[in-house]
Write a protein that holds these residues in place. Structure first.
Motif, mmCIF file in Angstrom:
data_model
loop_
_atom_site.group_PDB
_atom_site.id
_atom_site.type_symbol
_atom_site.label_atom_id
_atom_site.label_comp_id
_atom_site.label_asym_id
_atom_site.label_seq_id
_atom_site.Cartn_x
_atom_site.Cartn_y
_atom_site.Cartn_z
ATOM 1 N N ILE A 18 0.699 -1.050 -0.149
ATOM 2 C CA ILE A 18 -0.089 0.031 -0.055
ATOM 3 C C ILE A 18 0.806 1.155 -0.077
ATOM 4 O O ILE A 18 1.726 1.437 0.709
ATOM 5 N N LEU A 19 0.531 2.044 -1.019
ATOM 6 C CA LEU A 19 1.425 3.466 -1.056
ATOM 7 C C LEU A 19 0.742 4.407 -0.555
ATOM 8 O O LEU A 19 1.224 5.388 0.095
ATOM 9 N N ASP A 20 -0.669 4.607 -1.024
ATOM 10 C CA ASP A 20 -1.525 6.006 -0.658
ATOM 11 C C ASP A 20 -2.940 5.656 -0.350
ATOM 12 O O ASP A 20 -3.257 4.720 -1.026
ATOM 13 N N LYS A 21 -3.490 6.051 0.633
ATOM 14 C CA LYS A 21 -4.721 5.883 0.892
ATOM 15 C C LYS A 21 -5.662 7.015 0.675
ATOM 16 O O LYS A 21 -5.362 8.392 0.752
ATOM 17 N N TYR A 22 -6.999 6.625 0.243
ATOM 18 C CA TYR A 22 -8.073 7.955 0.007
ATOM 19 C C TYR A 22 -9.352 7.281 0.473
ATOM 20 O O TYR A 22 -9.756 6.063 0.672
ATOM 21 N N ILE A 23 -10.402 8.370 0.898
ATOM 22 C CA ILE A 23 -11.624 7.882 1.286
ATOM 23 C C ILE A 23 -12.543 8.641 0.271
ATOM 24 O O ILE A 23 -12.255 9.769 -0.039
ATOM 25 N N ALA A 24 -13.376 7.482 -0.230
ATOM 26 C CA ALA A 24 -14.160 7.967 -1.356
ATOM 27 C C ALA A 24 -15.548 7.620 -0.942
ATOM 28 O O ALA A 24 -16.006 6.656 -0.474
ATOM 29 N N GLY A 25 -16.630 8.509 -1.445
ATOM 30 C CA GLY A 25 -18.102 8.328 -1.461
ATOM 31 C C GLY A 25 -18.458 7.501 -2.359
ATOM 32 O O GLY A 25 -17.920 7.276 -3.681
ATOM 33 N N ILE A 26 -19.487 6.581 -2.365
ATOM 34 C CA ILE A 26 -20.015 5.557 -3.142
ATOM 35 C C ILE A 26 -21.349 6.082 -3.816
ATOM 36 O O ILE A 26 -22.197 6.437 -2.851
ATOM 37 N N VAL A 27 -21.486 6.078 -5.169
ATOM 38 C CA VAL A 27 -22.887 6.519 -5.705
ATOM 39 C C VAL A 27 -23.675 5.145 -5.524
ATOM 40 O O VAL A 27 -23.456 4.107 -6.294
ATOM 41 N N LEU A 28 -24.598 5.069 -4.716
ATOM 42 C CA LEU A 28 -25.749 3.829 -4.678
ATOM 43 C C LEU A 28 -27.081 4.031 -5.108
ATOM 44 O O LEU A 28 -27.647 5.282 -5.211
ATOM 45 N N ARG A 29 -27.783 3.091 -5.501
ATOM 46 C CA ARG A 29 -29.084 3.233 -6.106
ATOM 47 C C ARG A 29 -29.837 2.349 -5.345
ATOM 48 O O ARG A 29 -29.679 1.317 -4.947
ATOM 49 N N GLY A 30 -31.090 2.921 -4.982
ATOM 50 C CA GLY A 30 -32.273 1.913 -4.458
ATOM 51 C C GLY A 30 -31.813 1.357 -3.106
ATOM 52 O O GLY A 30 -31.677 2.014 -2.015
ATOM 53 N N THR A 31 -31.980 0.120 -3.174
ATOM 54 C CA THR A 31 -31.871 -0.844 -1.941
ATOM 55 C C THR A 31 -30.282 -1.185 -1.569
ATOM 56 O O THR A 31 -30.188 -1.939 -0.516
ATOM 57 N N GLU A 32 -29.552 -0.751 -2.166
ATOM 58 C CA GLU A 32 -28.099 -1.002 -2.163
ATOM 59 C C GLU A 32 -27.694 -0.876 -0.479
ATOM 60 O O GLU A 32 -27.023 -1.415 0.053
ATOM 61 N N ILE A 33 -28.021 0.650 -0.257
ATOM 62 C CA ILE A 33 -27.437 1.334 0.997
ATOM 63 C C ILE A 33 -28.156 0.202 2.207
ATOM 64 O O ILE A 33 -27.400 -0.128 3.279
ATOM 65 N N LYS A 34 -29.358 -0.301 2.084
ATOM 66 C CA LYS A 34 -29.933 -0.973 3.074
ATOM 67 C C LYS A 34 -29.332 -2.019 3.288
ATOM 68 O O LYS A 34 -28.944 -2.921 4.281
ATOM 69 N N SER A 35 -28.828 -2.923 2.096
ATOM 70 C CA SER A 35 -27.749 -4.121 2.273
ATOM 71 C C SER A 35 -26.657 -3.869 2.944
ATOM 72 O O SER A 35 -26.123 -4.607 3.569
#
Length: 152
Positions: A18-35
């Motif tokens: 591992i050389l470098d780390k980042y925090i990224a948001g994820i674009v989710l649709r519908g029921t993905e966040i519930k899972s």
């Protein structure tokens, strides 16, 4: 909001340096966040890739279908866009293109506000002798812990 979701890619630390780390948001649709909130996701075989518009996507991330989702359910293995700042995207794209490095997701978690976030890393693949060295270090640490425990 409870923040008990922590889905990790344990193989990434063994397979890559591992050389470098980042925090990224994820674009989710519908029921993905519930899972994801139920912990029904896997990033074991996933990797990140740029498309022709220089947008970053996570490939092979599996989010199981939501049990009570009916016909609104999502596809378990679809490409999901990652959200980073333009400066970070340009830097990552340049590194991947010029030096042949890879972008791999390390973990998926929920932020304080309840948004799904992904920790990604710019990595270089380890050689076979590096992996052997990692295994030796892990075994030596285990052995030392056993010896310390015996004397306490």
């Amino acid at each position: 909001m409870q923040n008990n979701v922590n889905i990790q890619n344990k193989r990434a630390r063994f397979e890559y340096e591992i050389l470098d780390k980042y925090i990224a948001g994820i674009v989710l649709r519908g029921t993905e966040i519930k899972s994801i909130r139920l912990g029904k996701a896997s990033i074991a075989e996933s990797f990140c890739e740029f498309n022709e518009k220089s947008e970053l996507f996570v490939i092979n991330m599996t989010i199981e279908e939501y049990a009570w989702g009916t016909y609104y359910n999502h596809k378990p293995k679809s490409e999901r866009k990652l959200l980073l700042k333009k400066k970070e995207l340009r830097k990552l794209h340049k590194e991947v293109k010029n030096t042949g490095l890879t972008i791999v997701p390390l973990r998926v978690f929920l932020s304080e506000k309840g948004f799904a976030k992904m920790e990604i890393a710019l990595v270089r693949g380890k050689k076979l002798h590096d992996k052997r060295e990692t295994i030796k270090d892990r075994d030596n640490k285990r052995q030392m812990d056993r010896i310390k425990k015996a004397y306490q």
